[in-house]
Write a protein that holds these residues in place. Structure first.
Motif, PDB file in Angstrom:
ATOM      1  N   ARG A  40       0.916  -1.291  -0.056  1.00 42.79           N
ATOM      2  CA  ARG A  40      -0.065   0.013   0.028  1.00 42.79           C
ATOM      3  C   ARG A  40       0.983   1.212  -0.036  1.00 42.79           C
ATOM      4  NH1 ARG A  40      -3.512  -1.654   4.942  1.00 42.79           N
ATOM      5  NH2 ARG A  40      -4.154  -3.533   4.329  1.00 42.79           N
ATOM      6  N   HIS A  41       2.253   1.161   0.426  1.00 42.89           N
ATOM      7  CA  HIS A  41       2.944   2.338   0.415  1.00 42.89           C
ATOM      8  C   HIS A  41       4.013   2.358  -0.847  1.00 42.89           C
ATOM      9  CE1 HIS A  41       1.536   3.074   4.379  1.00 42.89           C
ATOM     10  NE2 HIS A  41       1.446   1.609   4.640  1.00 42.89           N
ATOM     11  N   GLY A  42       3.906   1.293  -1.656  1.00 41.83           N
ATOM     12  CA  GLY A  42       4.975   1.472  -2.663  1.00 41.83           C
ATOM     13  C   GLY A  42       4.973   0.241  -3.713  1.00 41.83           C
ATOM     14  N   ASP A  43       5.511   0.383  -4.724  1.00 39.52           N
ATOM     15  CA  ASP A  43       5.619  -0.739  -5.705  1.00 39.52           C
ATOM     16  C   ASP A  43       7.099  -1.129  -6.096  1.00 39.52           C
ATOM     17  OD1 ASP A  43       6.296   1.650  -7.198  1.00 39.52           O
ATOM     18  OD2 ASP A  43       4.534   1.673  -7.971  1.00 39.52           O
ATOM     19  N   LEU A  44       8.045  -0.500  -5.666  1.00 41.99           N
ATOM     20  CA  LEU A  44       9.405  -0.642  -5.865  1.00 41.99           C
ATOM     21  C   LEU A  44      10.047  -0.276  -4.271  1.00 41.99           C
ATOM     22  CD1 LEU A  44      11.696   0.699  -8.668  1.00 41.99           C
ATOM     23  CD2 LEU A  44      12.337   1.038  -6.222  1.00 41.99           C
ATOM     24  N   GLY A  45      11.225  -1.394  -4.438  1.00 44.88           N
ATOM     25  CA  GLY A  45      11.831  -1.564  -3.071  1.00 44.88           C
ATOM     26  C   GLY A  45      12.577  -2.562  -2.732  1.00 44.88           C
ATOM     27  N   ILE A  46      13.288  -2.546  -1.597  1.00 41.31           N
ATOM     28  CA  ILE A  46      14.234  -3.698  -1.254  1.00 41.31           C
ATOM     29  C   ILE A  46      13.906  -3.754   0.271  1.00 41.31           C
ATOM     30  CG2 ILE A  46      16.026  -3.084  -2.809  1.00 41.31           C
ATOM     31  CD1 ILE A  46      17.507  -1.689  -0.908  1.00 41.31           C
ATOM     32  N   GLY A  47      14.352  -4.980   0.659  1.00 35.52           N
ATOM     33  CA  GLY A  47      14.406  -5.212   2.356  1.00 35.52           C
ATOM     34  C   GLY A  47      14.811  -6.866   2.571  1.00 35.52           C
ATOM     35  N   THR A  48      14.145  -7.339   3.553  1.00 38.97           N
ATOM     36  CA  THR A  48      14.427  -8.592   3.818  1.00 38.97           C
ATOM     37  C   THR A  48      13.010  -9.381   4.529  1.00 38.97           C
ATOM     38  OG1 THR A  48      15.736 -10.208   4.871  1.00 38.97           O
ATOM     39  CG2 THR A  48      15.302  -8.184   6.155  1.00 38.97           C
ATOM     40  N   PHE A  49      12.957 -10.605   4.986  1.00 35.37           N
ATOM     41  CA  PHE A  49      11.741 -11.080   5.399  1.00 35.37           C
ATOM     42  C   PHE A  49      11.931 -11.452   6.796  1.00 35.37           C
ATOM     43  CE2 PHE A  49      12.139 -11.422   0.934  1.00 35.37           C
ATOM     44  CZ  PHE A  49      10.889 -10.989   0.347  1.00 35.37           C
ATOM     45  N   GLN A  50      10.923 -12.115   7.446  1.00 32.13           N
ATOM     46  CA  GLN A  50      10.770 -12.896   8.756  1.00 32.13           C
ATOM     47  C   GLN A  50      11.750 -13.688   8.678  1.00 32.13           C
ATOM     48  OE1 GLN A  50       8.471 -12.799  11.279  1.00 32.13           O
ATOM     49  NE2 GLN A  50       9.699 -14.467  12.179  1.00 32.13           N
ATOM     50  N   GLY A  51      12.652 -13.677   9.965  1.00 32.25           N
ATOM     51  CA  GLY A  51      13.794 -14.669  10.171  1.00 32.25           C
ATOM     52  C   GLY A  51      15.059 -14.521   9.277  1.00 32.25           C
ATOM     53  N   LEU A  52      14.991 -13.049   8.528  1.00 37.60           N
ATOM     54  CA  LEU A  52      15.952 -12.916   7.750  1.00 37.60           C
ATOM     55  C   LEU A  52      16.181 -13.934   6.391  1.00 37.60           C
ATOM     56  CD1 LEU A  52      18.071 -10.392   7.967  1.00 37.60           C
ATOM     57  CD2 LEU A  52      19.773 -12.068   8.693  1.00 37.60           C
ATOM     58  N   ASP A  53      14.930 -14.395   5.970  1.00 33.42           N
ATOM     59  CA  ASP A  53      14.934 -15.457   4.992  1.00 33.42           C
ATOM     60  C   ASP A  53      14.843 -14.879   3.621  1.00 33.42           C
ATOM     61  OD1 ASP A  53      14.597 -17.780   3.856  1.00 33.42           O
ATOM     62  OD2 ASP A  53      12.421 -17.985   4.365  1.00 33.42           O
ATOM     63  N   GLY A  54      16.121 -14.443   3.426  1.00 36.67           N
ATOM     64  CA  GLY A  54      16.477 -13.937   2.038  1.00 36.67           C
ATOM     65  C   GLY A  54      16.387 -12.481   1.661  1.00 36.67           C
ATOM     66  N   GLU A  55      16.534 -11.831   0.552  1.00 34.34           N
ATOM     67  CA  GLU A  55      16.625 -10.659  -0.066  1.00 34.34           C
ATOM     68  C   GLU A  55      15.353 -10.205  -0.567  1.00 34.34           C
ATOM     69  OE1 GLU A  55      19.384  -8.665   0.986  1.00 34.34           O
ATOM     70  OE2 GLU A  55      20.750 -10.218   1.330  1.00 34.34           O
ATOM     71  N   MET A  56      14.823  -8.956  -0.350  1.00 31.36           N
ATOM     72  CA  MET A  56      13.572  -8.658  -1.019  1.00 31.36           C
ATOM     73  C   MET A  56      13.871  -7.629  -2.172  1.00 31.36           C
ATOM     74  SD  MET A  56      10.690  -6.121   0.524  1.00 31.36           S
ATOM     75  CE  MET A  56      10.048  -6.858   1.865  1.00 31.36           C
ATOM     76  N   VAL A  57      12.894  -8.006  -3.225  1.00 30.58           N
ATOM     77  CA  VAL A  57      12.985  -7.021  -4.236  1.00 30.58           C
ATOM     78  C   VAL A  57      11.512  -6.796  -4.958  1.00 30.58           C
ATOM     79  CG1 VAL A  57      13.511  -6.956  -6.955  1.00 30.58           C
ATOM     80  CG2 VAL A  57      15.047  -8.097  -5.405  1.00 30.58           C
ATOM     81  N   ALA A  58      10.872  -5.478  -4.651  1.00 30.84           N
ATOM     82  CA  ALA A  58      10.028  -5.206  -5.213  1.00 30.84           C
ATOM     83  C   ALA A  58      10.081  -4.440  -6.406  1.00 30.84           C
ATOM     84  CB  ALA A  58       9.091  -4.351  -3.923  1.00 30.84           C
ATOM     85  N   LEU A  59       9.334  -4.823  -7.476  1.00 32.08           N
ATOM     86  CA  LEU A  59       9.333  -4.191  -8.852  1.00 32.08           C
ATOM     87  C   LEU A  59       8.029  -4.376  -9.372  1.00 32.08           C
ATOM     88  CD1 LEU A  59      11.341  -2.789 -10.650  1.00 32.08           C
ATOM     89  CD2 LEU A  59      11.874  -5.181 -11.762  1.00 32.08           C
ATOM     90  N   ASP A  60       7.539  -3.018  -9.810  1.00 34.79           N
ATOM     91  CA  ASP A  60       6.066  -3.150 -10.679  1.00 34.79           C
ATOM     92  C   ASP A  60       5.273  -3.680  -9.676  1.00 34.79           C
ATOM     93  OD1 ASP A  60       7.568  -1.814 -12.906  1.00 34.79           O
ATOM     94  OD2 ASP A  60       8.027  -3.821 -13.769  1.00 34.79           O
ATOM     95  N   GLY A  61       5.387  -3.415  -8.355  1.00 34.14           N
ATOM     96  CA  GLY A  61       4.175  -3.710  -7.448  1.00 34.14           C
ATOM     97  C   GLY A  61       4.316  -5.269  -7.309  1.00 34.14           C
ATOM     98  N   ARG A  62       5.116  -6.171  -7.776  1.00 36.30           N
ATOM     99  CA  ARG A  62       5.273  -7.554  -7.265  1.00 36.30           C
ATOM    100  C   ARG A  62       6.596  -7.638  -6.785  1.00 36.30           C
ATOM    101  NH1 ARG A  62       4.313  -8.127 -13.047  1.00 36.30           N
ATOM    102  NH2 ARG A  62       2.208  -8.862 -13.224  1.00 36.30           N
TER     103      ARG A  62
END
Ligand SMILES: [Zn+2]
Length: 273
Positions: A67-89
């Motif tokens: 709801r706050h963005g369609d492009l971004g980076i980060g990680t997941f619960q328990g540091l389970d991998g690298e996040m890529v948000a692109l074109d809302g996916r």
């Protein structure tokens, strides 16, 4: 001066004041006023130092984050991998280097997103390393004191990324986890590098300077960028003059010592091997 003349003069100056206000609003829209509606907001979950200290408990679901963005980076619960948000996916690049469509119910302990509306496109020429690419973009930016979201599409002659394996309690510090990071190398790969450039004053809160993740064109591999060589990259840039941060109210964050200077550890974590 008669009352009538005074009223007429007051009316004229009110008209001028209204015009001046309108001009100020228009300038505000064009150049990013402090209260402008069209501004790009960088939305952040938690702080980088809390993540460094092992606050890996997910706080905000990807459905909420979207709801706050369609492009971004980060990680997941328990540091389970690298996040890529692109074109809302939202993609989860796990420690096997593969990108998976992330479950919207999955929560993140640390992420940054924007609604990506690029105001500027740079068509850079030549072959450049990660450092050269970042420098070339830096030179085109109006100030080092704003936030920038970037999307770089291109043919990468070489790319080195990493991801990290899921952690379990008691959570080790991030600087320990990256000692077991998986490193992936790509040759002649087409895809997108995306992320943020943050100002120096975010130290402790986010990563000062560049923080970039990668996903390939097929959207099945990627990670946190450690190095690259790119040819004629196309760089889209959005200036973000607003910054919203949501902080956890439970978990490791509550007891994390965030007065410690973790700058040296952050460098090791970000630049890796
Ligand atoms: Zn990263």
């Amino acid at each position: 001066m008669s009352g009538r003349r005074l009223a007429k003069r007051a009316g004229r100056s009110l008209g001028l004041a209204a015009l001046a206000l309108m001009a100020a609003l228009l300038v505000g829209c064009a150049h990013g006023g402090l209260e402008g509606e069209g501004e790009v907001t960088l939305f952040q979950v938690s702080t980088i130092d809390a993540l460094m200290d092992g606050a890996y408990e997910g706080q905000v679901s990807l459905a909420q984050l979207a709801r706050h963005g369609d492009l971004g980076i980060g990680t997941f619960q328990g540091l389970d991998g690298e996040m890529v948000a692109l074109d809302g996916r939202f993609y989860q690049v796990k420690a096997d280097g593969r990108a998976y469509a992330a479950d919207p119910a999955l929560k993140t302990p640390f992420a940054n997103v924007v609604r990506f509306a690029p105001q500027r496109v740079l068509a850079l020429r030549g072959t450049m390393s990660l450092e050269e690419l970042c420098q070339a973009i830096d030179q085109a930016l109006p100030s080092p004191n704003l936030f920038y979201a970037v999307r770089i599409d291109g043919d990468f002659a070489y790319l080195k990324t990493r991801s990290v394996p899921a952690q379990h309690r008691p959570y080790p510090k991030l600087v320990e986890v990256v000692k077991q990071q998986s490193v992936f190398q790509f040759n002649q790969v087409r895809g997108t590098v995306l992320g943020f450039r943050c100002p120096a004053f975010v130290k402790g809160v986010n990563v000062p300077g560049w923080h970039l993740h990668f996903i390939d064109q097929a959207r099945d591999a990627g990670g946190h960028v450690l190095g690259l060589k790119v040819v004629d990259p196309r760089v889209q840039i959005a200036v973000a003059s607003r910054f919203v941060m949501v902080l956890p109210q439970e978990g490791e964050f509550m007891h994390s010592d965030l007065a410690v200077d973790r700058g040296a550890d952050l460098k090791q974590v970000e630049k890796g091997r």
